[in-house]
Design a protein around this motif. Structure first.
Motif, PDB file in Angstrom:
ATOM      1  N   LEU A 131      33.188  51.079  50.565  1.00 53.47           N
ATOM      2  CA  LEU A 131      33.907  51.954  49.787  1.00 53.47           C
ATOM      3  C   LEU A 131      35.022  51.112  49.393  1.00 53.47           C
ATOM      4  O   LEU A 131      35.701  50.407  50.117  1.00 53.47           O
ATOM      5  CB  LEU A 131      34.335  52.921  50.701  1.00 53.47           C
ATOM      6  N   ALA A 132      35.479  51.065  47.958  1.00 50.12           N
ATOM      7  CA  ALA A 132      36.427  50.474  47.380  1.00 50.12           C
ATOM      8  C   ALA A 132      37.623  51.505  47.259  1.00 50.12           C
ATOM      9  O   ALA A 132      37.463  52.495  47.188  1.00 50.12           O
ATOM     10  CB  ALA A 132      35.936  49.798  45.905  1.00 50.12           C
ATOM     11  N   LYS A 153      38.549  47.179  50.275  1.00 49.04           N
ATOM     12  CA  LYS A 153      37.014  47.074  50.359  1.00 49.04           C
ATOM     13  C   LYS A 153      36.838  47.401  51.737  1.00 49.04           C
ATOM     14  O   LYS A 153      36.777  46.179  52.544  1.00 49.04           O
ATOM     15  CB  LYS A 153      36.224  46.261  49.679  1.00 49.04           C
ATOM     16  N   ILE A 154      36.267  48.561  52.142  1.00 48.95           N
ATOM     17  CA  ILE A 154      35.927  48.659  53.665  1.00 48.95           C
ATOM     18  C   ILE A 154      34.253  49.234  53.598  1.00 48.95           C
ATOM     19  O   ILE A 154      33.750  49.675  53.022  1.00 48.95           O
ATOM     20  CB  ILE A 154      36.797  49.773  54.171  1.00 48.95           C
ATOM     21  N   ALA A 188      28.217  40.562  53.152  1.00 43.64           N
ATOM     22  CA  ALA A 188      28.970  40.715  51.936  1.00 43.64           C
ATOM     23  C   ALA A 188      28.307  41.048  50.725  1.00 43.64           C
ATOM     24  O   ALA A 188      28.821  41.631  49.748  1.00 43.64           O
ATOM     25  CB  ALA A 188      29.525  39.268  51.652  1.00 43.64           C
ATOM     26  N   ASP A 189      26.787  40.898  50.625  1.00 42.04           N
ATOM     27  CA  ASP A 189      26.286  41.824  49.544  1.00 42.04           C
ATOM     28  C   ASP A 189      25.839  43.182  49.742  1.00 42.04           C
ATOM     29  O   ASP A 189      25.130  43.487  48.911  1.00 42.04           O
ATOM     30  CB  ASP A 189      25.017  40.776  49.634  1.00 42.04           C
ATOM     31  N   GLY A 217      41.749  49.408  57.644  1.00 40.79           N
ATOM     32  CA  GLY A 217      41.466  49.312  56.222  1.00 40.79           C
ATOM     33  C   GLY A 217      41.863  50.517  55.417  1.00 40.79           C
ATOM     34  O   GLY A 217      41.313  50.281  54.134  1.00 40.79           O
ATOM     35  N   TRP A 218      42.042  51.638  56.096  1.00 43.64           N
ATOM     36  CA  TRP A 218      42.137  52.849  55.304  1.00 43.64           C
ATOM     37  C   TRP A 218      43.555  53.625  55.833  1.00 43.64           C
ATOM     38  O   TRP A 218      43.847  53.516  56.995  1.00 43.64           O
ATOM     39  CB  TRP A 218      41.052  53.923  55.343  1.00 43.64           C
TER      40      TRP A 218
END
Length: 294
Positions: free
Chosen positions: A122-123, A107-108, A72-73, A161-162
């Motif tokens: 990538l947002a 966010k992927i 997550a970071d 996610g995209w």
């Protein structure tokens, strides 16, 4: 001589002005508007070989490397230079049209190889502009895209996610001839002369893309919006200290006196009429490739 760009976090954008006129620092927000066997011999003592059609040999099943969970970071790719660790574009001077783009729905994670290490996220937007990145390669379960805020670099995305979007246009810039060509569906639509980067601040070679657009902050830009590209200076230390972290821009100027010359800080400068036409026709994610000679 100038360099145009839009910055990242605190200030929406800074743009370079011409060398020889006062350096213009003005904020500008990016706005949205882009893979027969040979039969075995019959053993001694066996009966005759069977007749009839041979059974088809099974096709090998391509293994899909799994996507490792993304911490997550991990950093998020922004307008600042992208995190390191991503692979180089294997064919940066390829002028074949990139006809598809990937648009993140959320966010992927972006990886350094199929089944490799996640390096960043990538947002869906950068500076509130919807992000579309050109697709350069596909493998089963994985898709390679041009990485924003980096030069000649790709990232690998797993499925999900995209969204895939069609890209009809392409820009090819030739450094030696100072020529820009706009192509649609693989056919040249128009060609214009351009000004390019001066020695020490040459316009970066390779494939990049239109990241977004920004209003002109000063009259020297001819009153026409500016395209910010995914590319950044090859040598960030070559630009003035207060303007580092800039992106390469595609824009016009208040006059056309320097077209065909190497006078900018890396940007691509063309006529106002040409820029207006491109602004009306091109969408974010449109690929742009800079070559020495096409």
């Amino acid at each position: 001589m100038h360099y145009d760009h839009v910055t990242g976090r605190r200030i929406p954008g800074w743009l370079f002005a011409a060398l020889g006129v006062p350096l213009l620092l003005a904020t500008a927000l990016l706005v949205g508007h882009a893979l027969t066997g040979t039969p075995a011999p019959t053993p001694v003592g066996a009966g005759p070989a069977p007749t009839g059609p041979a059974s088809p040999r099974p096709s090998p099943v391509e293994s899909v490397p799994p996507a490792a969970p993304a911490p997550a970071d991990l950093p998020v790719v922004t307008y600042d230079p992208a995190p390191r660790g991503f692979p180089a574009d294997p064919t940066p001077a390829d002028t074949r049209q990139l006809r598809e783009g990937a648009r993140p729905d959320r966010k992927i994670p972006a990886y350094d190889a199929p089944g490799g290490r996640p390096r960043a996220f990538l947002a869906p937007t950068i500076n509130d502009v919807p992000l579309t990145v050109p697709i350069v390669e596909r493998r089963t379960g994985w898709t390679a895209v041009l990485l924003p805020s980096a030069n000649r670099t790709v990232a690998w995305l797993p499925e999900g996610g995209w969204t895939t979007v069609a890209l009809r246009d392409q820009i090819v810039v030739e450094r030696r001839t100072h020529r820009l060509t706009w192509l649609r569906d693989g056919r040249a639509v128009h060609t214009w002369p351009v000004s390019l980067g001066m020695p020490g601040q040459l316009t970066p070679l390779g494939r990049t893309f239109i990241l977004g657009r920004t209003p002109p902050p000063q009259d020297v830009y001819g009153g026409v919006d500016i395209f910010a590209l995914g590319a950044i200076p090859d040598d960030p230390d070559a630009v003035p200290t207060g303007l580092r972290g800039a992106h390469i821009g595609l824009h016009t100027w208040y006059n056309d006196d320097t077209l065909g010359k190497n006078v900018t800080n890396g940007c691509i400068r063309l006529t106002r009429a040409a820029q207006r036409q491109l602004l009306a026709e091109l969408s974010p994610g449109t690929a742009l490739v800079v070559v020495d000679r096409r």
